[in-house]
Design an enzyme around this catalytic site. Sequence first.
Site, PDB file in Angstrom:
ATOM      1  N   ARG A  29       0.901  49.932   8.864  1.00 37.91           N
ATOM      2  CA  ARG A  29       0.933  49.052  10.028  1.00 37.91           C
ATOM      3  C   ARG A  29       2.262  48.156   9.982  1.00 37.91           C
ATOM      4  O   ARG A  29       2.765  48.059  11.126  1.00 37.91           O
ATOM      5  CB  ARG A  29      -0.271  48.031   9.754  1.00 37.91           C
ATOM      6  CG  ARG A  29      -0.411  47.017  10.860  1.00 37.91           C
ATOM      7  CD  ARG A  29      -1.692  46.238  10.707  1.00 37.91           C
ATOM      8  NE  ARG A  29      -2.786  46.796  11.190  1.00 37.91           N
ATOM      9  CZ  ARG A  29      -3.821  47.148  10.318  1.00 37.91           C
ATOM     10  NH1 ARG A  29      -3.695  46.732   9.206  1.00 37.91           N
ATOM     11  NH2 ARG A  29      -4.905  47.804  10.728  1.00 37.91           N
ATOM     12  N   ALA A  30       2.926  47.771   8.973  1.00 37.67           N
ATOM     13  CA  ALA A  30       4.249  47.329   8.969  1.00 37.67           C
ATOM     14  C   ALA A  30       5.242  47.841   9.665  1.00 37.67           C
ATOM     15  O   ALA A  30       6.107  47.799  10.433  1.00 37.67           O
ATOM     16  CB  ALA A  30       4.620  46.814   7.542  1.00 37.67           C
TER      17      ALA A  30
END
Length: 340
Positions: free
Chosen positions: A226-227
Amino acid sequence: MRDALLLVAVDPSIGGVLVSGPRGTAKSTAARSLAELLPDGHFVTLPLGASEDRVVGTLDLDEALRGGEVAFSPGLLARANNGVLYVDEVNLLADALVDVVLDAAASGINVVERDGISHSHAARFVLIGTMNPEEGELRPQLLDRFGLMVQLENCFDAEIRQRIVKVRMAFDMDPHALRASYAQEQQRLAQRIREARAMLPGLPFADDVHPTISRLCIEAAVDGMRADLVMMRSARALAALESSEWVTHAHVERVAPFVLRHRRRDGADAPGNDAANESHARSEQSPKDERQSAAESLQANGTANHEDTEADWGYLPPEPVGLSTVKSVIPLSALSAKKR
């Protein structure tokens, strides 16, 4: 905080901004001021006492079973479409509701399902959550799903404090005059957001963007991917805001603190800190040192827990509040004095 708010205003799919900080640091003021920069300019507050039906909406099952069309009563997510959804004290909201809101913020769609009947509608909004860390933290699973995070601190610079107070006093005495003095700057900000949204889809990435994102996320020892995705979208939004022809590694470096602040693992505090070096350092520690460190940590945690228990004795959670219409707010451009 202003930079992070402008990024999610350009691309709401970033997943919203979590603003953490002590009382009186303009968290709510900044959230309200962002709404009027958006095309529709509406601001929806999600109160602590809201039920799931009030948030996601309800379906009239009786009408559907009689063979008619599905009758849908919109909730707060539908009302927030193309505007700002503000969740104050998000860390005190029920986890199930936070999960629903984050799902809609990431996908731009809200799906309501009841007894085999479903209805979906657009829910593309800018999500802003605020919290005071003294009142508890979000679970890591929910924390990670906020796209960006800003950590505010108390200001102890006398000059900046005086500028903040002067702006606020000017607003209290004559809000229309203050807003008029910042009207042109507000219009320029709104125009920048509109232009950035228009150029966002076709903005190309330089060759060094992907390696830079991978390096920063690996150094931070983040969980999952996600980052990486949020950093890519945030860097693109920043490049669009600045009318750049390309998304470059410089844009990535500037948005990285917002993306990694709440995802960075312990021991990966600063960019460039290699997790392998930390692992090697732990392997060099003798068993005796490890036992001593563990004992000291246990003792420190016990003391901290005891102090926290005493500090929280008699604590009462905030009462839920209803929705309110904000007639006049301090312009976001007027908050530049609080930026640093």
